[in-house]
Scaffold this motif. Structure first.
Motif, PDB file in Angstrom:
ATOM      1  N   ARG A 141     -60.209 -13.219   4.203  1.00 62.23           N
ATOM      2  CA  ARG A 141     -59.759 -12.890   5.270  1.00 62.23           C
ATOM      3  C   ARG A 141     -59.475 -11.694   5.285  1.00 62.23           C
ATOM      4  N   ARG A 142     -58.440 -11.283   4.277  1.00 68.42           N
ATOM      5  CA  ARG A 142     -58.070 -10.619   3.897  1.00 68.42           C
ATOM      6  C   ARG A 142     -59.392  -9.731   2.980  1.00 68.42           C
ATOM      7  N   LEU A 143     -60.177  -9.680   3.030  1.00 65.77           N
ATOM      8  CA  LEU A 143     -61.312  -9.117   2.152  1.00 65.77           C
ATOM      9  C   LEU A 143     -62.395  -8.904   2.202  1.00 65.77           C
ATOM     10  N   ALA A 144     -62.709  -9.629   3.417  1.00 65.89           N
ATOM     11  CA  ALA A 144     -63.686  -9.758   3.843  1.00 65.89           C
ATOM     12  C   ALA A 144     -65.111 -10.285   3.339  1.00 65.89           C
ATOM     13  N   THR A 158     -69.809 -26.834   2.386  1.00 67.50           N
ATOM     14  CA  THR A 158     -69.040 -26.058   3.867  1.00 67.50           C
ATOM     15  C   THR A 158     -68.446 -24.747   3.403  1.00 67.50           C
ATOM     16  N   VAL A 159     -70.115 -23.348   3.980  1.00 64.19           N
ATOM     17  CA  VAL A 159     -68.974 -21.955   3.400  1.00 64.19           C
ATOM     18  C   VAL A 159     -68.508 -22.002   4.738  1.00 64.19           C
ATOM     19  N   LEU A 160     -67.378 -21.258   4.367  1.00 64.56           N
ATOM     20  CA  LEU A 160     -66.028 -20.465   5.958  1.00 64.56           C
ATOM     21  C   LEU A 160     -66.060 -18.513   5.057  1.00 64.56           C
ATOM     22  N   VAL A 161     -66.485 -18.552   6.315  1.00 63.88           N
ATOM     23  CA  VAL A 161     -66.612 -17.108   6.682  1.00 63.88           C
ATOM     24  C   VAL A 161     -65.253 -16.423   7.952  1.00 63.88           C
ATOM     25  N   PRO A 162     -64.259 -17.091   7.398  1.00 65.06           N
ATOM     26  CA  PRO A 162     -62.974 -16.635   8.413  1.00 65.06           C
ATOM     27  C   PRO A 162     -62.963 -14.717   8.284  1.00 65.06           C
ATOM     28  N   ASP A 163     -62.730 -14.748  10.475  1.00 63.03           N
ATOM     29  CA  ASP A 163     -62.872 -13.789  10.360  1.00 63.03           C
ATOM     30  C   ASP A 163     -61.411 -12.936  10.033  1.00 63.03           C
ATOM     31  N   PRO A 164     -62.156 -11.611   9.636  1.00 61.42           N
ATOM     32  CA  PRO A 164     -61.065 -10.662   9.611  1.00 61.42           C
ATOM     33  C   PRO A 164     -60.104  -9.740  10.617  1.00 61.42           C
ATOM     34  N   ARG A 310     -63.244 -12.281  22.010  1.00 59.22           N
ATOM     35  CA  ARG A 310     -62.669 -11.286  20.464  1.00 59.22           C
ATOM     36  C   ARG A 310     -62.815  -9.747  21.487  1.00 59.22           C
ATOM     37  N   ILE A 311     -63.482  -9.588  22.914  1.00 58.18           N
ATOM     38  CA  ILE A 311     -63.162  -9.044  23.327  1.00 58.18           C
ATOM     39  C   ILE A 311     -62.131  -8.175  23.860  1.00 58.18           C
ATOM     40  N   ALA A 312     -60.735  -8.890  24.752  1.00 61.13           N
ATOM     41  CA  ALA A 312     -59.829  -9.073  24.819  1.00 61.13           C
ATOM     42  C   ALA A 312     -59.071  -8.182  22.975  1.00 61.13           C
ATOM     43  N   ARG A 313     -59.665  -9.517  22.118  1.00 58.80           N
ATOM     44  CA  ARG A 313     -58.487  -9.115  21.015  1.00 58.80           C
ATOM     45  C   ARG A 313     -59.287  -7.485  20.816  1.00 58.80           C
ATOM     46  N   GLY A 314     -60.121  -7.252  20.285  1.00 61.25           N
ATOM     47  CA  GLY A 314     -60.567  -6.266  19.914  1.00 61.25           C
ATOM     48  C   GLY A 314     -59.824  -5.025  20.722  1.00 61.25           C
ATOM     49  N   ARG A 315     -58.843  -5.365  21.908  1.00 60.90           N
ATOM     50  CA  ARG A 315     -58.798  -4.705  23.414  1.00 60.90           C
ATOM     51  C   ARG A 315     -57.142  -3.750  22.160  1.00 60.90           C
ATOM     52  N   ALA A 316     -56.511  -5.486  22.170  1.00 59.31           N
ATOM     53  CA  ALA A 316     -55.495  -5.760  21.880  1.00 59.31           C
ATOM     54  C   ALA A 316     -55.086  -5.344  20.508  1.00 59.31           C
ATOM     55  N   ALA A 317     -55.741  -5.449  19.497  1.00 57.66           N
ATOM     56  CA  ALA A 317     -55.421  -5.180  17.927  1.00 57.66           C
ATOM     57  C   ALA A 317     -55.004  -3.689  18.031  1.00 57.66           C
ATOM     58  N   ALA A 330     -39.461   3.767  12.192  1.00 55.41           N
ATOM     59  CA  ALA A 330     -38.098   3.772  12.612  1.00 55.41           C
ATOM     60  C   ALA A 330     -36.833   2.899  11.770  1.00 55.41           C
ATOM     61  N   VAL A 331     -37.894   1.516  11.449  1.00 59.03           N
ATOM     62  CA  VAL A 331     -36.841   0.847  10.634  1.00 59.03           C
ATOM     63  C   VAL A 331     -37.034   1.043   8.742  1.00 59.03           C
ATOM     64  N   ALA A 332     -37.963   1.378   8.566  1.00 59.45           N
ATOM     65  CA  ALA A 332     -38.715   1.174   7.477  1.00 59.45           C
ATOM     66  C   ALA A 332     -39.372   0.303   7.338  1.00 59.45           C
ATOM     67  N   GLY A 333     -39.162  -0.558   5.794  1.00 58.16           N
ATOM     68  CA  GLY A 333     -39.447  -1.890   5.382  1.00 58.16           C
ATOM     69  C   GLY A 333     -40.464  -2.282   4.935  1.00 58.16           C
ATOM     70  N   GLU A 334     -41.404  -3.059   5.223  1.00 56.44           N
ATOM     71  CA  GLU A 334     -42.336  -3.566   4.414  1.00 56.44           C
ATOM     72  C   GLU A 334     -43.305  -4.218   5.825  1.00 56.44           C
ATOM     73  N   ILE A 335     -44.439  -3.924   5.722  1.00 54.52           N
ATOM     74  CA  ILE A 335     -45.380  -5.093   6.991  1.00 54.52           C
ATOM     75  C   ILE A 335     -45.888  -5.886   6.441  1.00 54.52           C
ATOM     76  N   THR A 336     -46.621  -7.432   7.231  1.00 54.59           N
ATOM     77  CA  THR A 336     -47.212  -8.007   6.839  1.00 54.59           C
ATOM     78  C   THR A 336     -47.480  -8.612   7.465  1.00 54.59           C
ATOM     79  N   ASP A 337     -49.226  -9.191   7.035  1.00 53.86           N
ATOM     80  CA  ASP A 337     -49.831  -9.799   8.117  1.00 53.86           C
ATOM     81  C   ASP A 337     -49.671 -10.890   8.617  1.00 53.86           C
ATOM     82  N   MET A 338     -50.778 -11.283   9.352  1.00 50.34           N
ATOM     83  CA  MET A 338     -50.430 -13.387   9.643  1.00 50.34           C
ATOM     84  C   MET A 338     -50.453 -14.185   8.040  1.00 50.34           C
ATOM     85  N   MET A 339     -51.262 -13.194   7.196  1.00 49.18           N
ATOM     86  CA  MET A 339     -51.120 -14.929   5.858  1.00 49.18           C
ATOM     87  C   MET A 339     -50.213 -13.985   5.331  1.00 49.18           C
ATOM     88  N   GLY A 340     -49.023 -13.226   5.208  1.00 48.21           N
ATOM     89  CA  GLY A 340     -47.588 -13.099   4.378  1.00 48.21           C
ATOM     90  C   GLY A 340     -48.914 -12.609   3.518  1.00 48.21           C
TER      91      GLY A 340
END
Length: 348
Positions: A141-144, A158-164, A310-317, A330-340
């Motif tokens: 998912r992270r690397l498309a 089975t081939v899985l193609v997770p949507d980034p 997907r349309i709503a997600r594309g506007r919200a992301a 404002a607070v520095a630190g680190e950011i992680t995505d849903m996969m950690g």
């Protein structure tokens, strides 16, 4: 000489991680160490600049856990990739060497955003195989990329193609605590309609309190009952005049047809592996979780949600990204995505 070619027969024995040809091995190294404490190269990968310009050396081995490792990269041409059902951009594959450990079959109708129920209909992976397969999907998912799950007992693969694009939510980790009003002003830089969500306010005791005796207090006379109520009033007044100390709070932004954006602020002592060894997080961290919820929550659990989602997600992301970026500023630190995995604020 060209790098060692891929033998398609190996695909019948191992799960595959398929990536575009220009994804460097260093990217996998970062993602592996972000999830597995024991991750590291047993046989280092050849630098991308040299790959293909020298004789084929030993295949790189990236240790994920005590029992599992990833081996590659094997270059693969378009025809061979298509024969395995892999997506067009595939230019390299990595083989997963892991134990086969299966549990119960997936529940019918259960959420299956990653497609694992579809890939393992007779029994979901458990223990080490579960950990490494879910990481493969997260890395894809992270690397498309894509994951090809080999069938059991000669069954179909089975081939899985997770949507980034499905990885919307972000978390900012920091050692700085923002009070609710300060955090709201930061979030409103990105989403002006955001508001604090501090829970349901207390409207006082129910009607009749102090007038009708409660069970067990029928034998109290009026003077005793009045003294008890006065003591309770004094305690309430003391609590109300003290400054409120919050350990968590939230913010919400109504996105109309696109759902709701939420920010949850609190403390966390269990940190993701990606933050292991970070000095300021050794005792825990303040978390600013920025998430999106669509009107139809069930859509979040779908591998291929409907176009409206997907349309709503594309506007919200972009709004989620903007809020996380503002909070990080404002607070520095680190950011992680849903996969950690760690996210560079410049990429948001």
């Amino acid at each position: 000489m060209a790098a060692r070619p891929f033998d398609p027969a190996l695909a019948e024995q191992h799960h595959l991680l398929a990536l575009a040809g220009d994804v460097p091995a260093e990217e996998l190294d970062v993602l592996a160490t972000s999830r597995f404490s024991a991750a590291g190269w047993e046989v280092p990968a050849e630098p991308a600049a040299r790959r293909g310009r020298s004789k084929a050396g030993p295949i790189a081995v990236l240790r994920l856990s005590r029992l599992s490792s990833l081996r590659g990269p094997y270059p693969i041409d378009r025809a061979a990739a298509a024969a395995l059902g892999l997506p067009g951009p595939t230019g390299q594959v990595w083989l997963l060497h892991a134990p086969v450990e299966r549990g119960e079959a997936p529940w019918p109708g259960a959420a299956d955003r990653d497609g694992l129920g579809r890939a393992f209909p007779d029994g979901l992976p458990i223990r080490d195989e579960e950990r490494v397969v879910t990481w493969l999907v997260a890395a894809a998912r992270r690397l498309a990329g894509a994951v090809r799950v080999t069938g059991v007992g000669g069954g179909p693969a089975t081939v899985l193609v997770p949507d980034p694009a499905a990885a919307v939510d972000l978390t900012v980790w920091s050692d700085i605590w923002l009070d609710p009003e300060a955090a709201l002003s930061v979030v409103r830089q990105a989403v002006p309609r955001a508001r604090l969500d501090l829970g349901t306010p207390w409207d006082g005791p129910p009607a009749g309190t102090g007038v009708r005796p409660v069970p067990g207090a029928e034998d109290l006379d009026a003077r005793e009952r009045a003294a008890l109520h006065q003591a309770a009033d004094d305690r309430d007044l003391e609590a109300l005049t003290q400054q409120e100390v919050r350990s968590a709070y939230g913010m919400l932004a109504d996105l109309d047809l696109d759902g709701v954006l939420a920010v949850e602020v609190g403390g966390e002592t269990r940190l993701p592996q990606a933050l292991a060894g970070v000095p300021w997080a050794s005792g825990g961290a303040v978390t600013y979780r920025v998430s999106w919820a669509p009107d139809e929550l069930a859509d979040l659990g779908m591998e291929r949600p409907p176009i409206e989602h997907r349309i709503a997600r594309g506007r919200a992301a972009p709004l989620v990204n903007a809020v996380a970026r503002a909070l990080h500023a404002a607070v520095a630190g680190e950011i992680t995505d849903m996969m950690g995995f760690i996210v560079d604020p410049a990429d948001l």
